[in-house]
Design a protein around this motif. Structure first.
Motif, PDB file in Angstrom:
ATOM      1  N   SER A  64       0.715  -1.211  -0.098  1.00 57.69           N
ATOM      2  CA  SER A  64      -0.082  -0.153  -0.029  1.00 57.69           C
ATOM      3  C   SER A  64       0.784   1.297  -0.002  1.00 57.69           C
ATOM      4  O   SER A  64       2.054   1.272   0.120  1.00 57.69           O
ATOM      5  N   ALA A  94      -7.558   8.597  -5.199  1.00 53.84           N
ATOM      6  CA  ALA A  94      -8.032   7.167  -4.402  1.00 53.84           C
ATOM      7  C   ALA A  94      -9.232   6.670  -4.804  1.00 53.84           C
ATOM      8  O   ALA A  94      -9.729   5.580  -4.348  1.00 53.84           O
ATOM      9  N   ARG A 143     -10.182   2.889  -5.321  1.00 54.22           N
ATOM     10  CA  ARG A 143      -8.890   2.139  -4.726  1.00 54.22           C
ATOM     11  C   ARG A 143      -9.585   1.448  -3.396  1.00 54.22           C
ATOM     12  O   ARG A 143     -10.602   1.940  -2.888  1.00 54.22           O
ATOM     13  N   ILE A 144      -8.821   0.433  -2.655  1.00 53.33           N
ATOM     14  CA  ILE A 144      -9.035  -0.188  -1.600  1.00 53.33           C
ATOM     15  C   ILE A 144      -8.337   0.605  -0.251  1.00 53.33           C
ATOM     16  O   ILE A 144      -7.079   0.633  -0.481  1.00 53.33           O
ATOM     17  N   LEU A 145      -9.036   0.896   0.704  1.00 52.02           N
ATOM     18  CA  LEU A 145      -8.432   1.591   1.673  1.00 52.02           C
ATOM     19  C   LEU A 145      -7.556   0.412   2.373  1.00 52.02           C
ATOM     20  O   LEU A 145      -7.807  -0.576   2.912  1.00 52.02           O
ATOM     21  N   GLN A 159     -10.511  -0.779   6.772  1.00 50.50           N
ATOM     22  CA  GLN A 159      -9.606  -1.377   5.563  1.00 50.50           C
ATOM     23  C   GLN A 159     -10.450  -2.331   4.957  1.00 50.50           C
ATOM     24  O   GLN A 159     -10.929  -3.109   5.455  1.00 50.50           O
ATOM     25  N   GLN A 211     -13.827  -0.192  -0.528  1.00 52.93           N
ATOM     26  CA  GLN A 211     -13.565   0.411  -1.779  1.00 52.93           C
ATOM     27  C   GLN A 211     -14.081   1.976  -1.583  1.00 52.93           C
ATOM     28  O   GLN A 211     -15.036   2.213  -0.946  1.00 52.93           O
ATOM     29  N   LEU A 212     -13.089   2.797  -2.284  1.00 59.43           N
ATOM     30  CA  LEU A 212     -13.378   4.135  -1.961  1.00 59.43           C
ATOM     31  C   LEU A 212     -14.361   4.856  -3.170  1.00 59.43           C
ATOM     32  O   LEU A 212     -13.684   4.955  -4.200  1.00 59.43           O
ATOM     33  N   SER A 230      -4.236   6.288   2.688  1.00 59.15           N
ATOM     34  CA  SER A 230      -3.457   4.942   2.127  1.00 59.15           C
ATOM     35  C   SER A 230      -4.643   3.961   1.638  1.00 59.15           C
ATOM     36  O   SER A 230      -5.443   3.381   2.094  1.00 59.15           O
ATOM     37  N   VAL A 231      -3.819   3.747   0.477  1.00 55.11           N
ATOM     38  CA  VAL A 231      -4.775   2.723  -0.427  1.00 55.11           C
ATOM     39  C   VAL A 231      -3.728   1.466  -0.867  1.00 55.11           C
ATOM     40  O   VAL A 231      -2.380   1.733  -0.929  1.00 55.11           O
ATOM     41  N   TYR A 232      -4.422   0.445  -1.264  1.00 52.00           N
ATOM     42  CA  TYR A 232      -3.355  -0.770  -1.958  1.00 52.00           C
ATOM     43  C   TYR A 232      -3.069  -0.280  -3.331  1.00 52.00           C
ATOM     44  O   TYR A 232      -3.774   0.435  -4.036  1.00 52.00           O
TER      45      TYR A 232
END
Ligand code: AMP
Ligand code: MG
Length: 416
Positions: free
Chosen positions: A24, A32, A35-37, A162, A165-166, A183-185
């Protein structure tokens, strides 16, 4: 194992076990989206941060208005004006009120707002001067038309987790809290190529016996849709060297996953499996499903590889069934399975006993999801996939279903 074939469930479990989470990093909020948190977010402060008005009106002390009626209005002196973006310095005393705009802070002492529309002599034009007094004809209830501090959530509360999805609404919530970086992957790197000596790249002339390469585009679009970072490697001819060259290119690009289409069946020129066996390992190459039986999975020089079937519908369905959850798992998503909806068949359907993903058309009738097949189910018939709005899932072992039977469906879109 069924007729020597793996079930979809077994194949999927085997495949998913080979994927691990990518790293990440922090990105700017606008980047973002989708994206995935990677880290849960706790609220840095109460929200609303201060008690404020939810209407343009007058901030009052509700107990002052309890005796108000149409015949006996309560007179309140207007002692202040609170535009949005200001903070009232004075406490509101009994018998008084202050004009207040939507979102502006309630003065100390006030516990309710009376909307402008409820006051006879209030002026609702811009730049209107402040009247000296107002006449209240209905009692204000405590808390009315105001938003209390912390009434949405409190400081320290986990508001996003966590694996979420955003979507645009999550992006807005982060902005509300002043969080400009998140912070995202990272996006998984997906190398993609088509195989087949009959394939012609778009833009070139179609010679006799050739067809255009559809899979590069449909699969590329799916990869983008599910958050992958696409590395398109073009078309490999049906030769060992051409297939191997592209696989090696994918390794050099440090792909997290290699996706190929075609050349994994039992044809005389299907080389993908051989090449994978030579420099990696082949975990399976056939699955008890329809369409999409010839579907290979293995690793090539340590990188997971999915060899999708060549037929455009089979490739698409194979992607939906196996690659989508793998991609989402790598990306850190907590929700990797599509929702299944129960739909009712409006026509009988037959199957061959393999787990089938049939192109269907679903609609709502009398509050129920009804379904029929979208055109013919040939695995090269991409047009029927365009006409469909769902995949109807017929379990293995089932060979026929009557009118009125319920089946599970994956919806492509939520246009109902
Ligand atoms: P194969 O898996 O190589 O036996 O291919 C199965 C069928 O899919 C054949 O009719 C191929 O011509 C067709 N096909 C393979 N790759 C593609 C592609 N990229 N775009 C469109 N059709 C394809
Ligand atoms: Mg072929």
């Amino acid at each position: 194992v069924n007729n020597g074939l793996l079930s979809v469930t077994e194949a999927k479990a085997m495949l998913l076990s080979q994927f691990s989470l990518v790293e990440s990093s922090e990105v700017e909020l606008p980047e973002a989206r989708g994206r995935i948190l990677a880290r849960s977010v706790a609220a840095p402060f109460d929200f609303p941060y201060f008690a404020n008005s939810s209407m343009d009106g007058f901030a009052v002390i509700s107990s002052d208005t309890q005796i108000a009626s149409q015949d006996n209005p309560v007179e309140l002196m207007v002692v202040g004006d609170i535009p949005a973006g200001t903070f009232p310095a004075n406490k509101l005393e009994t018998g008084c009120c202050m004009r207040i705009m939507t979102g502006a802070p309630l003065p100390k002492g006030a516990d309710a707002v009376i909307p402008l529309e409820a006051i006879d002599n209030s002026n609702t034009q811009p730049d209107s001067p402040l009247q000296k007094q107002i006449y209240v004809k209905t009692p204000a209830l405590p808390g009315e038309y105001s938003r209390a501090k912390g009434s949405d959530f409190h400081k320290g509360e986990i508001i996003l987790r966590q694996g979420n999805q955003l979507r645009p609404q999550e992006i807005g919530l982060l902005a509300m809290l002043g969080l400009s970086r998140v912070s995202v992957y990272r996006r998984p790197r997906i190398a993609l190529f088509s195989t087949g000596s009959e394939l012609t790249p778009l833009g070139e002339i179609l010679n006799p016996g050739k067809i255009f390469d559809a899979n590069t585009y449909s699969l590329g679009a799916l990869i983008a849709q599910y958050g992958g970072d696409l590395f398109p490697l073009g078309i490999a001819k049906d030769t060992v060297i051409d297939v191997e060259t592209r696989l090696d290119e994918a390794v050099e690009l440090m792909a997290d996953l290699i996706i190929t289409s075609a050349g994994v069946s039992v044809g005389a020129f299907d080389y993908v499996r051989d090449v994978v066996k030579k420099k990696g390992s082949l975990l399976f190459w056939r699955v008890n499903m329809r369409p999409g039986k010839p579907l290979a999975f293995g690793t090539y020089r340590g990188i997971p590889l999915v060899g999708l079937p060549g037929n455009p519908v089979s490739a698409f369905v194979g992607f939906e069934v196996f690659v989508r959850p793998a991609l989402l798992k790598m990306s850190g998503a907590s929700d990797i399975e599509r929702t299944r909806y129960k739909v009712r068949l409006q026509e009988p359907i037959t199957s061959d006993g393999r787990e089938s993903y049939l192109r269907g058309i679903v609609w709502v009738q009398d509050g129920l999801f009804m379904a029929r097949l979208a055109n013919h189910q040939g695995s090269g018939n991409l047009f029927s996939l365009v006409q469909a709005n769902a995949l109807l899932i017929v379990p293995s072992e089932v060979k026929s279903l009557p009118i009125g039977a319920e089946v599970d469906a994956w919806f492509f879109d939520q246009s109902f």
